[in-house]
Design an enzyme around this catalytic site. Structure first.
Site, PDB file in Angstrom:
ATOM      1  N   CYS A   1       1.414   3.428  -3.823  1.00  0.00           N
ATOM      2  CA  CYS A   1       2.856   3.179  -3.729  1.00  0.00           C
ATOM      3  C   CYS A   1       3.559   3.362  -5.066  1.00  0.00           C
ATOM      4  O   CYS A   1       4.683   3.869  -5.128  1.00  0.00           O
ATOM      5  CB  CYS A   1       3.110   1.781  -3.170  1.00  0.00           C
ATOM      6  SG  CYS A   1       2.480   0.435  -4.198  1.00  0.00           S
TER       7      CYS A   1
ATOM      8  N   HIS B   1       3.545  -4.294  -3.980  1.00  0.00           N
ATOM      9  CA  HIS B   1       4.144  -3.050  -3.494  1.00  0.00           C
ATOM     10  C   HIS B   1       5.289  -2.639  -4.414  1.00  0.00           C
ATOM     11  O   HIS B   1       5.883  -3.473  -5.102  1.00  0.00           O
ATOM     12  CB  HIS B   1       4.663  -3.244  -2.069  1.00  0.00           C
ATOM     13  CG  HIS B   1       5.031  -1.978  -1.373  1.00  0.00           C
ATOM     14  ND1 HIS B   1       4.178  -0.909  -1.251  1.00  0.00           N
ATOM     15  CD2 HIS B   1       6.194  -1.594  -0.751  1.00  0.00           C
ATOM     16  CE1 HIS B   1       4.760   0.064  -0.583  1.00  0.00           C
ATOM     17  NE2 HIS B   1       6.005  -0.326  -0.274  1.00  0.00           N
TER      18      HIS B   1
ATOM     19  N   ASP C   1      11.687   3.696   0.900  1.00  0.00           N
ATOM     20  CA  ASP C   1      10.263   3.444   0.699  1.00  0.00           C
ATOM     21  C   ASP C   1       9.468   4.677   1.111  1.00  0.00           C
ATOM     22  O   ASP C   1       9.210   4.898   2.303  1.00  0.00           O
ATOM     23  CB  ASP C   1       9.804   2.232   1.509  1.00  0.00           C
ATOM     24  CG  ASP C   1       8.402   1.789   1.117  1.00  0.00           C
ATOM     25  OD1 ASP C   1       7.767   2.477   0.299  1.00  0.00           O
ATOM     26  OD2 ASP C   1       7.944   0.754   1.633  1.00  0.00           O
TER      27      ASP C   1
END
Length: 704
Positions: free
Chosen positions: A423, A467, A483
């Site tokens: 991520c 994250h 995202d």
């Protein structure tokens, strides 16, 4: 000292040497008390403590000699010098606690007598309280209580080293004492007024904590993904939000410098002080949620989007972020509520913020810059964002915990060559492209997801839920969440990290001891959840039971309890507790005397001595009393001395303590015959004696 105190050794024996078994109990307690601090103590200090305690034990066995005064002084100065070099001028509560452990280790070299044992006993009790500065979990509380119990057993062994069955009897006495004081302790815990301290000392020491930091390099968050440590737990006043909606915002990274994203600016100076760990303010209402966060040594608090502060131990700052008033160096509980963001449009962004969120290095990653320019020329801001996300969705990008090593132009390599990352890689690359296209963007770091605790009562967010995602400024819409992980690996956002990397088998692959790694084993998962539930309730209702929580509880009682009423109630509880303790002790003493047949005969002898003009003195031993009686009445000299020796043998002799019931009965008969003999001898000597009943003899003249 009373002569019938069986556990009291002679003074000369106390000063000679320590019983080996007593020393062993002391060392066992020391080892147990060190275990809560293993994670923070340097390895060299642990080895030093083990070496010093081992030296003392070998000396007890006669294999080595304890160092003399000069050698002890040299060892002490050398170890203090090592300590000062290691701390490098960083003097905090953390380093002070480490120094205290060092002094406890040094104390072993001068523990030679019973007096030294008592000194070390109290030092270790204090060490148990120091442990609570760093760990408040229930299992560590039980470890500390267990260590104190070992200390108590060692104290009993010190005073009665040769008493048969002494350790077993000692455990029974400890259990009895605990049962007696437990109700009073519980009442005092609930009702004793919880006032704020006049001052407090921060525990922050710069020690590394597991959790996100204020910088993000490509591999940082993937390293966190290998940790199953808890980040925080959340209890909701209503239904839990869906997994895909659990974006826990922590901090914003807005500056890219040599491949590292970081916060711009510095934290303002804050007055030293502890974080208010009490965020409980009554029952949770719909839309509210309680967060119990593990210590991070950082100021940031984690919250869902569009939240508002309910408890006053967190404040909202710019960027829709929440902060404590100083770093959270212990577990802290705070309360937030979900706000209504429907129809709200953010105000225009300031020019200074535009420059801040468009910042990029002067050079590097030319292909990513060229891609941004192409997107910029073909569409508007929303179109750029959608086209970039479509690229991630349609091309073979992979989400992995085993990303390849990136070269200098890492963003170019990720977007056009490797197409494999975590991520943090994708969030950083997306922010870079958006900024290159003239769209203000920032990296947001926090956690995403969380798993239900036992009974679905609360949510557990762990470090592997860490994250990173992107927020971009769009005119007329304000900051919107983007995202890239959600389009590259939807299962990561919908179900969590375990499902996202199930195919490559990298979930907690470096953490074989974690129970979460084996989450597919139902029994192990159930046990882990139940243990976590116990610890969670302990931290919420015991560790977190502070002033506001206490007042909330008291407000439910009739009469409107405040601090004044709590003070009166506490004084009453203490008074009643002391009264009951006194009554129980008196009843037990009376019952014990009535059951002790030897004591009844002994009381008869005391009365006989008083009639003979030799009253019993406080704390006088049988031998001393017999000597004074023999001087005053020579006719009973031999009988009195024999009577005293038999009494001493009964109460102090190990052989008598281990004797049979028949032998005890024979002893008692001989004592009664001797008492009758002394009565006759006094009558013959011209001292008329009234009839003395051993059943109603008084023992009040003798005291401890």
């Amino acid at each position: 000292m009373s002569f019938w105190s069986r556990s009291t050794p002679e003074p000369e024996k106390q000063s000679d040497s320590l019983p080996s078994r007593a020393l062993l109990w002391l060392m066992a307690s020391f080892a147990l008390l060190l275990s809560p601090q293993i994670d923070r103590l340097p390895v060299w200090l642990i080895l030093v403590c083990v070496a010093l305690a081992s030296w003392r034990w070998l000396a007890q066995q006669g294999r080595v000699r304890l160092p003399g005064r000069w050698l002890r002084t040299g060892i002490m100065l050398a170890l203090i010098a090592v300590y000062l070099v290691r701390v490098q001028g960083s003097f905090t509560v953390d380093t002070a606690a480490s120094f205290f452990v060092l002094t406890v280790g040094l104390k072993w070299l001068e523990t030679r007598t019973a007096r030294d044992f008592y000194v070390l006993f109290y030092i270790l009790v204090y060490l148990a309280t120091v442990n609570f500065l760093f760990h408040q979990e229930i299992h560590w509380a039980l470890v500390n209580i267990g260590a104190i119990a070992l200390l108590m057993i060692g104290l009993q062994v010190l005073n009665a080293p040769d008493l048969p069955g002494g350790i077993k009897a000692g455990w029974r006495r400890l259990a009895s004492m605990l049962l007696k004081v437990l109700p009073v302790v519980v009442l005092l815990f609930v009702f004793f007024p919880r006032m704020e301290p006049l001052w407090s000392v921060p525990l922050v020491s710069g020690q590394a904590r597991s959790g996100i930091s204020d910088t993000m390099r490509p591999g940082d968050i993937s390293n966190l993904a290998q940790s199953s440590a808890r980040a925080f737990r959340v209890t909701f006043g209503g239904p839990m939000p869906a997994h895909r909606e659990r974006y826990w915002r922590g901090l914003i990274l807005d500056t890219l410098d040599n491949g590292t994203w970081r916060q711009s600016g510095y934290e303002p100076f804050r007055r030293p002080g502890r974080v208010d760990v009490d965020g409980g303010i009554g029952e949770l209402e719909p839309g509210q949620y309680d967060v119990l966060m593990e210590p991070t040594d950082q100021r940031w608090a984690f919250a869902l989007e569009n939240s508002v502060a309910v408890s006053d131990n967190v404040v909202k700052e710019s960027g829709d972020l929440f902060r404590f008033r100083r770093p959270a160096d212990s577990a802290v509980r705070y309360r937030l509520a979900l706000g209504d963001s429907g129809g709200q449009v953010s105000e225009a962004i300031e020019p200074g913020e535009v420059r801040r969120y468009l910042q990029l290095p002067a050079s590097g990653n030319p292909r990513a810059r060229e891609l941004a320019e192409q997107l910029r020329q073909s569409t508007d801001d929303i179109g750029v964002i959608r086209t970039l996300l479509d690229r991630f969705r349609e091309q073979p990008y992979f989400y992995t915990l085993r990303p390849p090593r990136m070269p200098t132009d890492g963003i170019d390599s990720l977007l056009f060559d490797e197409m494999r990352g975590f991520c943090a890689h994708y969030a950083g690359a997306t922010t870079f492209v958006l900024r290159s296209a003239g769209i203000p963007a920032r990296v947001v770091v926090g956690y995403q997801g969380g798993e239900s605790g036992a009974g679905n009562e609360y949510l557990v967010v762990r470090q592997y839920d860490a994250h990173a995602w992107v927020e971009a400024w769009v005119e007329g819409q304000g900051w919107i969440r983007i995202d890239p992980t959600a389009v590259i690996s939807p299962s990561r956002i919908e179900y969590g990290l375990r499902e996202a990397v199930a195919e490559e088998g990298s979930f907690l692959e470096n953490n074989w001891a974690s129970a979460q790694r084996y989450g597919n084993v139902a029994a192990l998962r159930w046990v882990s959840q139940q243990l976590d539930r116990i610890n969670y309730q302990w931290q919420r209702w015991v560790v977190g039971y502070q002033g506001q929580s206490q007042l909330d509880l008291m407000s439910r009682l009739p009469g409107g309890f405040g601090m004044k009423e709590l003070g009166y109630l506490t004084a009453g509880i203490v008074g009643v507790g002391l009264l009951f303790a006194g009554l129980i002790s008196a009843l037990q003493m009376r019952r014990g005397r009535s059951r002790d047949r030897h004591m009844r005969v002994l009381n008869g002898w005391y009365q006989l001595c008083g009639r003979a003009g030799v009253p019993v003195r406080s704390g006088e031993t049988p031998a001393a009393l017999a000597s004074r009686l023999a001087t005053a009445e020579p006719a009973v000299a031999d009988s009195a001395r024999l009577f005293a020796r038999m009494v001493n043998s009964h109460y102090y002799s190990a052989a008598s303590a281990a004797g049979s019931t028949r032998a005890t009965d024979d002893e008692l008969k001989r004592l009664r015959r001797l008492l009758s003999t002394m009565k006759r001898q006094l009558r013959r000597a011209g001292k008329p004696q009234p009839r003395i009943s051993s059943s109603n003899a008084q023992s009040g003249k003798h005291s401890d």
